[in-house]
Scaffold this active site. Structure first.
Site, PDB file in Angstrom:
ATOM      1  N   GLU A   1      69.170 -20.312 105.555  1.00 23.05           N
ATOM      2  CA  GLU A   1      69.543 -21.532 104.823  1.00 23.05           C
ATOM      3  C   GLU A   1      70.720 -22.267 105.454  1.00 23.05           C
ATOM      4  O   GLU A   1      71.386 -23.065 104.796  1.00 23.05           O
ATOM      5  CB  GLU A   1      69.869 -21.197 103.362  1.00 23.05           C
ATOM      6  CG  GLU A   1      68.735 -20.615 102.564  1.00 23.05           C
ATOM      7  CD  GLU A   1      67.540 -21.549 102.384  1.00 23.05           C
ATOM      8  OE1 GLU A   1      67.563 -22.677 102.919  1.00 23.05           O
ATOM      9  OE2 GLU A   1      66.589 -21.126 101.725  1.00 23.05           O
TER      10      GLU A   1
ATOM     11  N   HIS B   1      75.290 -19.600  97.744  1.00 22.51           N
ATOM     12  CA  HIS B   1      73.907 -19.764  97.311  1.00 22.51           C
ATOM     13  C   HIS B   1      73.468 -18.433  96.730  1.00 22.51           C
ATOM     14  O   HIS B   1      73.627 -17.399  97.380  1.00 22.51           O
ATOM     15  CB  HIS B   1      73.040 -20.157  98.511  1.00 22.51           C
ATOM     16  CG  HIS B   1      71.578 -20.020  98.248  1.00 22.51           C
ATOM     17  ND1 HIS B   1      70.951 -20.628  97.185  1.00 22.51           N
ATOM     18  CD2 HIS B   1      70.609 -19.316  98.888  1.00 22.51           C
ATOM     19  CE1 HIS B   1      69.671 -20.313  97.196  1.00 22.51           C
ATOM     20  NE2 HIS B   1      69.437 -19.515  98.212  1.00 22.51           N
TER      21      HIS B   1
ATOM     22  N   HIS C   1      70.545 -16.146  94.080  1.00 25.28           N
ATOM     23  CA  HIS C   1      69.275 -16.055  93.356  1.00 25.28           C
ATOM     24  C   HIS C   1      69.599 -15.353  92.032  1.00 25.28           C
ATOM     25  O   HIS C   1      68.872 -14.466  91.600  1.00 25.28           O
ATOM     26  CB  HIS C   1      68.248 -15.238  94.141  1.00 25.28           C
ATOM     27  CG  HIS C   1      67.788 -15.878  95.420  1.00 25.28           C
ATOM     28  ND1 HIS C   1      66.808 -15.344  96.216  1.00 25.28           N
ATOM     29  CD2 HIS C   1      68.167 -17.029  96.039  1.00 25.28           C
ATOM     30  CE1 HIS C   1      66.607 -16.127  97.283  1.00 25.28           C
ATOM     31  NE2 HIS C   1      67.433 -17.145  97.192  1.00 25.28           N
TER      32      HIS C   1
ATOM     33  N   TYR D   1      80.811 -27.885  76.805  1.00 24.84           N
ATOM     34  CA  TYR D   1      81.737 -28.751  77.565  1.00 24.84           C
ATOM     35  C   TYR D   1      81.996 -28.268  78.993  1.00 24.84           C
ATOM     36  O   TYR D   1      82.332 -29.055  79.881  1.00 24.84           O
ATOM     37  CB  TYR D   1      83.065 -28.934  76.798  1.00 24.84           C
ATOM     38  CG  TYR D   1      84.031 -27.784  76.924  1.00 24.84           C
ATOM     39  CD1 TYR D   1      84.024 -26.714  76.036  1.00 24.84           C
ATOM     40  CD2 TYR D   1      84.971 -27.759  77.960  1.00 24.84           C
ATOM     41  CE1 TYR D   1      84.902 -25.658  76.167  1.00 24.84           C
ATOM     42  CE2 TYR D   1      85.859 -26.705  78.098  1.00 24.84           C
ATOM     43  CZ  TYR D   1      85.820 -25.662  77.199  1.00 24.84           C
ATOM     44  OH  TYR D   1      86.691 -24.628  77.341  1.00 24.84           O
TER      45      TYR D   1
ATOM     46  N   HIS E   1      63.696 -21.249  93.175  1.00 22.11           N
ATOM     47  CA  HIS E   1      64.479 -20.616  94.223  1.00 22.11           C
ATOM     48  C   HIS E   1      65.800 -20.006  93.701  1.00 22.11           C
ATOM     49  O   HIS E   1      65.924 -18.795  93.635  1.00 22.11           O
ATOM     50  CB  HIS E   1      64.729 -21.653  95.336  1.00 22.11           C
ATOM     51  CG  HIS E   1      65.346 -21.099  96.562  1.00 22.11           C
ATOM     52  ND1 HIS E   1      65.211 -21.678  97.802  1.00 22.11           N
ATOM     53  CD2 HIS E   1      66.143 -20.017  96.741  1.00 22.11           C
ATOM     54  CE1 HIS E   1      65.868 -20.955  98.691  1.00 22.11           C
ATOM     55  NE2 HIS E   1      66.440 -19.951  98.070  1.00 22.11           N
TER      56      HIS E   1
ATOM     57  N   TYR F   1      94.209 -31.242  83.738  1.00 26.82           N
ATOM     58  CA  TYR F   1      94.348 -29.781  83.774  1.00 26.82           C
ATOM     59  C   TYR F   1      94.452 -29.260  85.206  1.00 26.82           C
ATOM     60  O   TYR F   1      95.237 -28.372  85.499  1.00 26.82           O
ATOM     61  CB  TYR F   1      93.119 -29.196  83.074  1.00 26.82           C
ATOM     62  CG  TYR F   1      93.161 -27.710  82.823  1.00 26.82           C
ATOM     63  CD1 TYR F   1      93.916 -27.179  81.782  1.00 26.82           C
ATOM     64  CD2 TYR F   1      92.412 -26.837  83.607  1.00 26.82           C
ATOM     65  CE1 TYR F   1      93.934 -25.832  81.542  1.00 26.82           C
ATOM     66  CE2 TYR F   1      92.428 -25.485  83.365  1.00 26.82           C
ATOM     67  CZ  TYR F   1      93.188 -24.974  82.334  1.00 26.82           C
ATOM     68  OH  TYR F   1      93.202 -23.623  82.094  1.00 26.82           O
TER      69      TYR F   1
HETATM   70 ZN   LIG Z   1      67.727 -18.519  98.746  1.00 28.99          ZN
END
Ligand SMILES: [Zn+2]
Length: 226
Positions: free
Chosen positions: A88, A107, A109, A128, A170, A223
């Site tokens: 990726e 990333h 899963h 929120y 994905h 904040y």
């Molecule tokens: Zn992936």
């Protein structure tokens, strides 16, 4: 142990160690399993005259990862000899290329984000804390083949002014100003997805108005002001 033809600066060596720790943490808290998912951080070491980033290698279990196995890659997608970068890498490269304020990407899963992504659901402003992701929803990018340029383009479109999105069928992407920030976003998104999944079981849904969410964004700006 693999040696690099490009030596990393002290700061970047430290970042490579932090990427290994973060990969192991994602597994230990159940956000990733096996070698799923990937992490990167923008770095200061240049490679063939181009800006570069460090990214986790392809198919290596975080348990077996070392700082030396983290790949150095430039913006042309060239990598230093040794480990094969995550499939990726395009998503990571394209985000760094178009979002100068982003310095780390995760990333995953993770179970709940991936469940909603498999239903192609956008997460609405039911809580929120959705505002920490930069918008009033966590969008879901349309499906594209893993590792493809099409997936990267689809994710980038969805991420405009945001720190997180789901990737249909994905998983999820979480962006940050640094690794700590990206980790906090990833954990928050997984938690929000779990809450939303539980809400969906009830068949009821109440969401915050645009005005209420604007007030949250306003308060977060104060904040987080340094
Ligand atoms: Zn992936």
């Amino acid at each position: 142990m693999a040696t690099r033809s490009v030596s990393l600066s002290g700061t970047d060596k430290e970042k490579a160690s932090q990427i290994v720790e973060a990969s192991q943490r994602l597994v230990s808290i159940g956000m990733n399993r096996g070698s799923c998912g990937n992490i990167s951080a923008r770095c200061e070491t240049t490679f063939k005259g181009s800006d570069s980033f460090l990214v986790t290698p392809s198919g290596i279990d975080p348990e077996k990862m070392t700082p030396e196995s983290i790949c150095l890659m430039n913006m042309s997608g060239e990598t230093v000899e040794g480990g094969k970068p995550s499939s990726e890498w395009r998503m990571h490269r394209d985000i760094y290329d178009s979002r100068p304020e982003i310095h780390a990407i995760m990333h995953t899963h993770s179970p709940f984000a991936t469940t909603l992504a498999c239903l192609q659901l956008e997460v609405p402003p039911f809580h929120y804390m959705i505002a920490v992701t930069g918008g009033n929803t966590i969008p879901c990018a349309p499906y594209a083949l893993f590792g493809s340029q099409e997936l990267s383009d689809s994710a980038l479109d969805c991420l405009e002014n945001r720190y997180a999105c789901l990737l249909a069928h994905h998983g999820m992407l979480a962006l940050g100003h640094n690794l700590e920030h990206a980790m906090a976003i990833a954990i928050e998104v997984e938690s929000l997805c779990e809450q939303y999944w539980r809400i969906l079981q009830t068949g009821h849904l109440k969401i915050l108005s645009e005005k209420q969410m604007s007030a949250v964004h306003e308060k977060f700006r104060d904040y987080f002001k340094k």
